[in-house]
Design a protein around this motif. Structure first.
Motif: not given
Length: 154
Positions: A62, A104-105
């Motif tokens: 992240e 995106q994720e």
């Protein structure tokens, strides 16, 4: 004539960028190979908490996705910090996003144990990240102090 010269400059810039990217990837891979040479896959050692490893690896990915390269480097061992800089991480991540689009994720996270030839145990998190144009696999290795000792993007 100006267009031809501009094309040559752009080609040289692309070549330099690719060289820098390859150098950065080679450094990360070399550090990982050096630290984990002779490893064998195994069950995660009792010295690691699987959920903590997953959370730490998510944090590292992240940080990259958010462009917080200094923060990502701060999660690494001293040896890794010597081998890779925030600039190299940033360059590698920019290349990935140029190819795969925006992050995106995180789709999945799994953790396995590793042992080097001396019997030292490590935790390795494999994260699949979803991007606009496909997936990228991040492999993040940790020592018992939960410092990153290997980081690979593919």
């Amino acid at each position: 004539m100006k267009t031809n010269m501009k094309s040559k400059i752009n080609a040289k810039t692309k070549t330099n960028t690719l060289h820098s990217l390859r150098k950065g990837i080679a450094i990360v891979l070399a550090a990982t190979v050096f630290l984990l040479a002779g490893c064998s896959s195994a069950k995660l050692s009792g010295d690691f908490d699987e959920e903590k490893v997953k959370a730490a690896a998510r944090e590292a990915v992240e940080c990259l996705a958010a462009g917080e390269y200094e923060a990502c480097v701060a999660l690494m061992s001293a040896e890794m910090q010597e081998a890779i800089s925030a600039e190299i991480l940033g360059s590698n991540m920019e290349t990935i996003t140029a190819q795969k689009g925006a992050f995106q994720e995180i789709k999945s996270v799994s953790v396995v144990g590793q042992k080097d030839k001396d019997g030292t145990e490590y935790a390795v998190a494999v994260i699949v990240g979803s991007f606009e144009k496909g997936n990228v696999t991040f492999t993040v290795s940790y020592d018992k102090g939960m410092q990153i000792i290997g980081f690979w993007m593919k």
